[in-house]
Design an enzyme around this catalytic site. Sequence first.
Site, PDB file in Angstrom:
ATOM      1  N   GLY A   1       0.768  -1.280   0.067  1.00  0.00           N
ATOM      2  CA  GLY A   1       0.111   0.025   0.018  1.00  0.00           C
ATOM      3  C   GLY A   1       0.795   1.294  -0.018  1.00  0.00           C
TER       4      GLY A   1
ATOM      5  N   SER B   1       1.564   3.481  -2.538  1.00  0.00           N
ATOM      6  CA  SER B   1       1.387   4.413  -3.726  1.00  0.00           C
ATOM      7  C   SER B   1       0.748   5.924  -3.181  1.00  0.00           C
ATOM      8  CB  SER B   1       0.075   3.752  -4.709  1.00  0.00           C
ATOM      9  OG  SER B   1      -0.960   3.412  -3.891  1.00  0.00           O
TER      10      SER B   1
ATOM     11  N   ASP C   1      -2.984  -7.471  -5.398  1.00  0.00           N
ATOM     12  CA  ASP C   1      -3.928  -7.419  -4.196  1.00  0.00           C
ATOM     13  C   ASP C   1      -3.381  -8.228  -3.062  1.00  0.00           C
ATOM     14  OD1 ASP C   1      -5.702  -7.889  -2.282  1.00  0.00           O
ATOM     15  OD2 ASP C   1      -7.509  -8.219  -3.647  1.00  0.00           O
ATOM     16  N   VAL C   2      -2.976  -7.727  -1.763  1.00  0.00           N
ATOM     17  CA  VAL C   2      -2.384  -8.422  -0.911  1.00  0.00           C
ATOM     18  C   VAL C   2      -3.139  -9.827  -0.262  1.00  0.00           C
ATOM     19  CG1 VAL C   2      -0.714  -6.760  -0.350  1.00  0.00           C
ATOM     20  CG2 VAL C   2      -2.944  -6.908   0.975  1.00  0.00           C
TER      21      VAL C   2
ATOM     22  N   ASN D   1       1.685  -2.280   5.264  1.00  0.00           N
ATOM     23  CA  ASN D   1       0.927  -0.948   5.583  1.00  0.00           C
ATOM     24  C   ASN D   1      -0.579  -0.904   4.823  1.00  0.00           C
ATOM     25  OD1 ASN D   1       0.883   2.111   5.672  1.00  0.00           O
ATOM     26  ND2 ASN D   1       0.746   1.676   3.617  1.00  0.00           N
TER      27      ASN D   1
ATOM     28  N   SER E   1      -3.271   0.575  14.087  1.00  0.00           N
ATOM     29  CA  SER E   1      -3.870   1.716  14.650  1.00  0.00           C
ATOM     30  C   SER E   1      -4.185   1.800  16.016  1.00  0.00           C
ATOM     31  CB  SER E   1      -5.273   1.825  13.808  1.00  0.00           C
ATOM     32  OG  SER E   1      -6.095   2.856  14.231  1.00  0.00           O
TER      33      SER E   1
ATOM     34  N   TYR F   1     -13.111  -2.364  11.158  1.00  0.00           N
ATOM     35  CA  TYR F   1     -11.845  -1.888  10.914  1.00  0.00           C
ATOM     36  C   TYR F   1     -11.009  -1.996  12.307  1.00  0.00           C
ATOM     37  CZ  TYR F   1      -7.976   1.614  10.179  1.00  0.00           C
ATOM     38  OH  TYR F   1      -6.792   2.137  10.130  1.00  0.00           O
TER      39      TYR F   1
HETATM   40  N1  LIG Z   1      -4.706   7.699   7.778  1.00  0.00           N
HETATM   41  C1  LIG Z   1      -5.245   7.543   9.060  1.00  0.00           C
HETATM   42  O1  LIG Z   1      -5.711   8.062   9.942  1.00  0.00           O
HETATM   43  C2  LIG Z   1      -4.577   6.122   9.730  1.00  0.00           C
HETATM   44  C3  LIG Z   1      -4.554   6.302  11.219  1.00  0.00           C
HETATM   45  C4  LIG Z   1      -4.407   4.719  11.606  1.00  0.00           C
HETATM   46  C5  LIG Z   1      -3.955   3.836  10.790  1.00  0.00           C
HETATM   47  N2  LIG Z   1      -3.794   4.074   9.496  1.00  0.00           N
HETATM   48  C6  LIG Z   1      -3.320   2.692   8.601  1.00  0.00           C
HETATM   49  O2  LIG Z   1      -2.327   3.188   7.854  1.00  0.00           O
HETATM   50  C7  LIG Z   1      -2.252   2.449   6.895  1.00  0.00           C
HETATM   51  C8  LIG Z   1      -2.081   3.059   5.449  1.00  0.00           C
HETATM   52  O3  LIG Z   1      -3.113   4.084   5.613  1.00  0.00           O
HETATM   53  P1  LIG Z   1      -3.515   5.442   4.768  1.00  0.00           P
HETATM   54  O4  LIG Z   1      -4.319   6.426   5.301  1.00  0.00           O
HETATM   55  O5  LIG Z   1      -2.112   5.960   3.903  1.00  0.00           O
HETATM   56  O6  LIG Z   1      -4.174   4.918   3.506  1.00  0.00           O
HETATM   57  P2  LIG Z   1      -4.637   5.470   2.079  1.00  0.00           P
HETATM   58  O7  LIG Z   1      -4.048   6.890   1.772  1.00  0.00           O
HETATM   59  O8  LIG Z   1      -5.924   5.059   1.996  1.00  0.00           O
HETATM   60  O9  LIG Z   1      -3.727   4.391   0.970  1.00  0.00           O
HETATM   61  C9  LIG Z   1      -3.937   2.937   1.143  1.00  0.00           C
HETATM   62  C10 LIG Z   1      -2.963   2.519   0.284  1.00  0.00           C
HETATM   63  O10 LIG Z   1      -3.164   0.836   0.470  1.00  0.00           O
HETATM   64  C11 LIG Z   1      -3.388   0.275  -0.877  1.00  0.00           C
HETATM   65  N3  LIG Z   1      -4.113  -0.759  -1.071  1.00  0.00           N
HETATM   66  C12 LIG Z   1      -5.315  -0.977  -0.671  1.00  0.00           C
HETATM   67  N4  LIG Z   1      -6.034  -2.015  -0.726  1.00  0.00           N
HETATM   68  C13 LIG Z   1      -4.862  -2.859  -1.032  1.00  0.00           C
HETATM   69  C14 LIG Z   1      -4.836  -4.220  -1.403  1.00  0.00           C
HETATM   70  N5  LIG Z   1      -5.799  -4.946  -1.382  1.00  0.00           N
HETATM   71  N6  LIG Z   1      -3.698  -4.725  -1.766  1.00  0.00           N
HETATM   72  C15 LIG Z   1      -2.522  -3.899  -1.780  1.00  0.00           C
HETATM   73  N7  LIG Z   1      -2.457  -2.460  -1.704  1.00  0.00           N
HETATM   74  C16 LIG Z   1      -3.729  -2.104  -1.332  1.00  0.00           C
HETATM   75  C17 LIG Z   1      -3.646   1.626  -1.661  1.00  0.00           C
HETATM   76  O11 LIG Z   1      -3.248   1.097  -3.186  1.00  0.00           O
HETATM   77  P3  LIG Z   1      -4.204   2.157  -4.488  1.00  0.00           P
HETATM   78  O12 LIG Z   1      -3.510   3.607  -4.547  1.00  0.00           O
HETATM   79  O13 LIG Z   1      -3.579   1.307  -5.553  1.00  0.00           O
HETATM   80  O14 LIG Z   1      -5.652   1.921  -4.160  1.00  0.00           O
HETATM   81  C18 LIG Z   1      -2.774   2.597  -1.226  1.00  0.00           C
HETATM   82  O15 LIG Z   1      -1.339   2.632  -1.720  1.00  0.00           O
HETATM   83  C19 LIG Z   1      -3.510   1.361   6.530  1.00  0.00           C
HETATM   84  O16 LIG Z   1      -3.301   0.346   7.205  1.00  0.00           O
HETATM   85  C20 LIG Z   1      -4.440   2.255   7.654  1.00  0.00           C
HETATM   86  O17 LIG Z   1      -5.579   1.362   7.965  1.00  0.00           O
HETATM   87  C21 LIG Z   1      -4.257   5.056   8.869  1.00  0.00           C
END
Ligand SMILES: NC(=O)c1ccc[n+]([C@@H]2O[C@H](COP(=O)([O-])OP(=O)(O)OC[C@H]3O[C@@H](n4cnc5c(N)ncnc54)[C@H](OP(=O)(O)O)[C@@H]3O)[C@@H](O)[C@H]2O)c1
Length: 246
Positions: free
Chosen positions: A9, A11, A61-62, A88, A140, A154
Amino acid sequence: MKKTVLITGASRGIGKATAIEFAKKGYNVVINYVSNDDAASNLKSFIVENYDVDVMLCKCDVSCEEDVKKMVSDIINNFGHIDVLVNNAGIAIDTTFEDKTVENFRKILDVNLIGSFLVSKEVCKHMLVNKKGSIVNVASTNGIDTYYPYALDYDASKAALISFTHNLSLQLSPYIRVNAVAPGWTNTEQIKEMDKDLIKDESEKIYLKRFAKPEEIAKAIYFLASDDASYINNEVLRVDGGCNHA
Ligand SMILES: NC(=O)c1ccc[n+]([C@@H]2O[C@H](COP(=O)([O-])OP(=O)(O)OC[C@H]3O[C@@H](n4cnc5c(N)ncnc54)[C@H](OP(=O)(O)O)[C@@H]3O)[C@@H](O)[C@H]2O)c1
């Protein structure tokens, strides 16, 4: 010889910031993603133009076992080794309890939990041959405490990922360290649909009065993966700016 990191993840958001952080430190970087070709190739170009490292894109897709096997085999064929894995990739589908569906609950578990299991399983085969490696799971604070009622599925996936972290660190000892980072609210696309008033309310509960930047989470991920954290294992590091959700 340069080390190699695989970030799932990567990108966008936290994964993208983590890819840049590892590139800055001289790692060859594998950017995994599932659909966003433009974002992934733009990131690849940015890293190649700014840092003296190699970058590989892996669209996969992971949660798909066959695709994960192929991805890891392709990485080994290209770089010969994977030194660090950052699990991630994650999704959230926020709805009321009444609107939750089995299909969406399974989708969240498949990506956030089973995906981390599948990628770890394949990568560990190679790390164990070399008897070294480091894994960081991106959990998280929602996996530790309950903050947000709409994230029931989640939260369950992230609590399970923390449990997975503890079990894996025991199983892979003493060769591979396994830790988790538990971010609080972070400014990425995952929260782009969030109500402005809710963002304001949630920011007030954070001691630092703001959401994290993805780069601030990336630095914690890099630290846990690096040799500077050589005696840190089986740990869950909260990176939430200090928070009181009471
Ligand atoms: N943002 C927050 O507030 C927050 C807080 C706590 C924890 N987190 C955790 O931190 C991590 C990253 O979050 P983020 O906010 O940076 O997410 P994000 O901006 O929504 O990005 C998600 C990433 O995961 C990829 N992805 C989604 N489904 C996938 C799959 N089946 N296989 C491979 N890649 C996949 C997406 O690829 P594409 O671009 O190709 O769709 C993208 O690169 C997640 O695990 C999230 O739960 C986030």
